[in-house]
Enzyme design. Structure first.
Site, PDB file in Angstrom:
ATOM      1  N   LYS A 141       0.847  -1.202   0.000  1.00 39.61           N
ATOM      2  CA  LYS A 141       0.000   0.000   0.000  1.00 39.61           C
ATOM      3  C   LYS A 141       0.874   1.241   0.000  1.00 39.61           C
ATOM      4  O   LYS A 141       2.032   1.241   0.400  1.00 39.61           O
ATOM      5  CB  LYS A 141      -0.942   0.018   1.205  1.00 39.61           C
ATOM      6  CG  LYS A 141      -0.268   0.031   2.587  1.00 39.61           C
ATOM      7  CD  LYS A 141       0.173   1.411   3.052  1.00 39.61           C
ATOM      8  CE  LYS A 141       0.832   1.378   4.424  1.00 39.61           C
ATOM      9  NZ  LYS A 141       1.510   2.661   4.773  1.00 39.61           N
ATOM     10  N   ASP A 185      -2.978  -1.697   9.957  1.00 39.75           N
ATOM     11  CA  ASP A 185      -2.951  -1.787   8.495  1.00 39.75           C
ATOM     12  C   ASP A 185      -3.460  -3.124   7.965  1.00 39.75           C
ATOM     13  O   ASP A 185      -3.685  -3.258   6.764  1.00 39.75           O
ATOM     14  CB  ASP A 185      -1.526  -1.569   7.970  1.00 39.75           C
ATOM     15  CG  ASP A 185      -1.051  -0.132   8.134  1.00 39.75           C
ATOM     16  OD1 ASP A 185      -1.891   0.741   8.411  1.00 39.75           O
ATOM     17  OD2 ASP A 185       0.163   0.103   7.981  1.00 39.75           O
TER      18      ASP A 185
END
Length: 300
Positions: free
Chosen positions: A11, A138
Site C-alpha cells: 500500500k 494496516d
C-alpha cells in the site's frame, strides 16, 4: 487441500493525517490507503505446528519467531476457531520490509485468508476483518485492497471510488524504519513547537482527484504528517524526493512511516521512464514501477 497460495498487495498512503497522541498510546488518523501492484505471496501448507519461512527480497530481515505477524495471524485464527491447527507458512517477499508499505500487515492478511482456506473454516470476510483489526492497524486494509479511508487507528475502513488507474514509482531505501520510532519522532517534533495539533480531516480536493482519476491533481494533494519525522531520522530521503521531482514526478511523498518514497507518474510509460532515471542515481537502492488500485488478499 494440502496447499493454498494467497497474493496480497503493498500500500501507499495518499493522505496520512495524524491527530494528537491519545491516552492509549495511539493517534487518531485519517488515512487514505491505496493498494498497489507490488505483491507478496503467502503459501500455507499442511503441518503439525505453526511455522514460517521467508524467500525472496529482504528475506533475511523478516523475523521467523513470535514477532512475525503471519505467525500471529495464524495463531489468532486458530484461537478464534477454538481448535489446535498447524500450518507451514512460506512467505515470498517482494514488498519492502519496514519500508512504509505494510509488508508485515500484508503477510498477516495473506496468512488469515490462506489458513481459513487450508483449514476449511469457511469464516466470512467480516470475521476475518475483525481478527485483522486486532493484529494491527494496516492489516484490515491489506485484506480489503482497492482505495479506502481508515479512521480511528486506521482500522475502521470505508471504500473510496477511483476514476481510473494511477501509476507509481517506489524508491526503496537501504535499511528500514520502525513505525513506532517514526511516530515517536513525530510526537517529539510536535512537542518542540508547542503548536496545537489539529484534528485530522479528510481532504476534499484529494477525494475529488481520486474520484475523477486526475493524476496531476492527486499529485498536488499528496500529504503525510509523518514525513517530517521520517526526514529527520533519514535526512537523505529529502534528496530522493527531490530527484523524483526533477525527473518529472507529479507528486512525491514518503510512503507511510518510510523510508520508501512514492512518486506519482502520468501513465505507465512515464512510470517506467521515472523508475529507470531514479535507478541511475545514488539516492535509492532500487526503483519499482507499479499501479493501483488493486484487490486485497486473494487466493490464486
Amino acid at each position: 487441500m494440502s496447499s493454498v497460495t494467497v497474493r496480497v498487495p503493498a500500500k501507499v498512503n495518499v493522505q496520512l493525517s495524524v491527530g494528537p497522541l491519545r491516552e492509549d498510546g495511539y493517534h487518531d488518523l485519517v488515512n487514505v490507503f491505496h493498494a498497489v501492484s507490488i505483491f507478496d505471496e503467502v503459501v500455507a501448507k499442511e503441518s503439525e505446528s505453526i511455522t514460517v519461512t521467508v524467500e525472496g527480497n529482504w528475506a533475511d530481515r523478516v523475523p521467523l519467531d513470535d514477532e512475525n505477524l503471519a505467525i500471529q495471524a495464524a495463531r489468532a485464527l486458530a484461537k478464534h476457531a477454538g481448535r489446535t491447527y498447524g500450518v507451514a507458512l512460506v512467505i515470498k517477499k517482494a514488498i519492502p520490509v519496514a519500508g512504509g508499505m505494510a509488508g508485515g500487515s500484508a503477510d498477516a492478511a495473506g496468512a488469515l485468508v490462506a489458513c481459513n482456506e487450508l483449514w476449511g473454516l469457511g469464516l466470512p470476510f467480516e470475521d476475518l476483518m475483525e481478527i485483522a483489526g486486532d493484529l494491527g492497524s494496516d492489516v484490515p486494509f491489506s485484506m480489503l485492497g482497492g482505495t479506502a479511508v481508515g479512521i480511528g487507528r486506521g482500522e475502521q475502513l470505508s471504500e473510496l471510488p477511483t476514476g481510473g488507474q494511477f501509476h507509481w514509482v517506489f524508491a526503496v531505501a537501504e535499511g528500514g524504519l520502525s513505525t513506532a520510532t517514526v511516530y515517536a519522532e513525530c510526537d517529539r517534533l510536535r512537542a518542540a513547537t508547542s503548536a496545537e495539533i489539529p484534528w485530522p480531516q479528510l481532504s476534499d480536493p484529494l477525494l475529488e482527484a481520486l474520484g475523477s482519476g486526475d493524476a496531476r491533481k492527486l499529485g498536488a494533494y499528496l500529504t503525510n504528517d509523518l514525513q517530517p519525522a521520517a526526514l529527520k531520522l533519514r535526512p537523505q530521503l529529502a534528496h530522493t524526493l527531490e530527484a523524483g521531482r526533477e525527473h518529472g514526478a507529479l507528486g512525491a511523498i514518503v510512503s507511510g512511516s518510510g523510508p520508501t518514497c512514492a512518486f506519482l507518474a502520468t501513465d505507465a510509460a512515464h512510470a517506467d521512464q521515472l523508475a529507470t532515471a531514479l535507478s541511475t542515481t545514488n539516492v535509492t537502492r532500487t526503483a519499482i514501477p507499479a499501479h493501483g488500485p488493486v484487490p486485497g488478499a486473494v487466493v490464486v
